[in-house]
Design a protein around this motif. Structure first.
Motif, PDB file in Angstrom:
ATOM      1  N   VAL A   9      15.789  -0.433  56.709  1.00  0.00           N
ATOM      2  CA  VAL A   9      14.943  -0.711  57.876  1.00  0.00           C
ATOM      3  C   VAL A   9      15.747  -1.509  58.902  1.00  0.00           C
ATOM      4  CG1 VAL A   9      12.897  -0.658  56.437  1.00  0.00           C
ATOM      5  CG2 VAL A   9      14.020  -2.843  56.873  1.00  0.00           C
ATOM      6  N   ASP A  83      13.790   8.740  56.087  1.00  0.00           N
ATOM      7  CA  ASP A  83      12.376   8.748  55.709  1.00  0.00           C
ATOM      8  C   ASP A  83      12.233   8.033  54.367  1.00  0.00           C
ATOM      9  OD1 ASP A  83       9.756   9.252  55.091  1.00  0.00           O
ATOM     10  OD2 ASP A  83       9.840  11.389  55.531  1.00  0.00           O
ATOM     11  N   PRO A  84      11.583   6.862  54.346  1.00  0.00           N
ATOM     12  CA  PRO A  84      11.512   6.110  53.095  1.00  0.00           C
ATOM     13  C   PRO A  84      10.714   6.813  52.007  1.00  0.00           C
ATOM     14  CG  PRO A  84      10.059   5.137  54.743  1.00  0.00           C
ATOM     15  CD  PRO A  84      10.873   6.180  55.450  1.00  0.00           C
ATOM     16  N   GLU A 131       7.890  -0.346  54.624  1.00  0.00           N
ATOM     17  CA  GLU A 131       8.709   0.816  54.278  1.00  0.00           C
ATOM     18  C   GLU A 131       9.678   0.504  53.145  1.00  0.00           C
ATOM     19  OE1 GLU A 131      10.615   2.199  57.811  1.00  0.00           O
ATOM     20  OE2 GLU A 131       8.860   3.325  58.494  1.00  0.00           O
TER      21      GLU A 131
END
Length: 359
Positions: A9, A83-84, A131
């Motif tokens: 992040v 994309d987590p 996330e």
């Protein structure tokens, strides 16, 4: 070619660490490339079926990875968001994928130099915490709290070496991306100029204006797609052609490009044989070149990786201005339209460029 993928992040240090890893390997004589995946998805408005542009970025990574391999790069370092919710995606090459972590207080400190409003920082940190907490377990995690960049680089390199053998045996098959630039039409607006003439700001202004009008448009910074050391050949222009093909596939008929002055229009023409190419070369006098260079040292504008003027010393300004002055002496090249960028703002210069474009 082996790939190192650093995700996480905002504020965990992925770009800083990845850049340091790549530069260190290059200094050791390795054939290494670097790309930030955030640079591979600048196409807005986003496709309706891919609102966060995850698929677009991953498809772009496959394409540019193939170009780096073609240039005989042996180790490619990739940083940027992912994309987590998904496991690391295959890109056609053995890949070690690491998710960098950091506590909220650390991320706030690292985001501070970006100059964002407090509300934006709060929102980004909160989303990042959520996330990171739910990121797919297939990502191997590396904690960056309390670690200097050099320490994290050593940890990352050790993980890359340790996990590389496994990655080589488990790489998922990915169809080789087709070369698209030979048959892609559409318009390419190529903005260049001597060092510090403002080409990046003007190109961004032009792309942003089209996005505001709802016109799907791609944006590429060629320098950001051309980081390769000890490699067989330059890859920035060819990667840009790949981006045009990809963006055209989702409906973008215009690509706005900012590019280093050293790239000759003749080379660009070979990479985009069927596009409507429009070359614009900005020009500014030495006084204005210096003023723009000084503003970059104070952090004005985006913090772009590899910018030697960011937080730079006076000597860096002198070198940049001297380079720009030398480049100004280059005769106008075939196809170039000169645009006076001496005292005007980026929006005014962008308007001057648009005045030379056919409807």
């Amino acid at each position: 070619m082996d790939v190192l993928r650093l995700a996480g992040v905002p504020g965990v240090g992925k770009s800083t660490v990845a850049w340091a890893v790549a530069r260190g390997l290059a200094a050791d004589g390795e054939r290494v490339g670097y790309v930030d995946i955030d640079q591979l998805g600048m196409c807005y408005p986003a496709p309706p079926d891919d609102p966060d542009r995850w698929d677009l970025k991953e498809a772009a990574l496959q394409r540019v990875a193939a170009r780096f391999a073609e240039a005989r790069v042996e180790r490619l370092v990739v940083s940027g968001v992912a994309d987590p919710a998904d496991p690391p995606r295959a890109n056609g090459h053995p890949t070690v994928s690491l998710w960098l972590d950091a506590e909220e207080v650390t991320r706030r400190e690292r985001l501070a130099p970006r100059g964002w409003p407090q509300g934006q920082v709060d929102e980004v940190v909160a989303i990042g915490t959520a996330e990171s907490a739910t990121a797919h377990p297939s990502w191997a995690r590396v904690d960056t709290d309390g670690s200097a960049v050099d320490d994290t680089v050593r940890t990352v390199l050790a993980r890359w070496r340790t996990d590389a053998a496994t990655a080589a045996t488990t790489v998922a098959p990915v169809p080789a991306p087709a070369s698209t630039e030979d048959d892609v039409t559409g318009r390419v607006i190529w903005i260049t100029g001597p060092r510090c003439s403002g080409a990046s700001s003007v190109a961004w202004e032009m792309a942003s204006a089209r996005w505001a009008e709802g016109l799907r448009t791609g944006f590429v910074d060629v320098a950001q797609l051309g980081f390769a050391w000890n490699a067989h050949r330059a890859v920035g222009t060819r990667n840009t052609a790949e981006m045009q093909g990809l963006f055209a596939g989702v409906g973008a008929q215009t690509l706005v490009v900012t590019a280093p002055f050293e790239i000759d229009p003749a080379e660009v023409g070979q990479a985009f044989p069927h596009a409507d190419l429009r070359f614009f070369r900005l020009d500014a006098d030495p006084e204005n070149l210096r003023a723009r260079a000084v503003r970059r040292t104070t952090g004005e504008g985006p913090r772009i990786i590899g910018d030697d003027l960011l937080d730079g010393a006076p000597e860096a300004v002198d070198l940049a201005v001297a380079q720009g002055v030398r480049q100004r002496q280059t005769p106008v090249r075939a196809g170039e339209q000169m645009i006076d960028a001496t005292t005007s703002s980026a929006s005014e210069i962008a308007e001057a460029v648009r005045a030379h474009l056919p409807d």
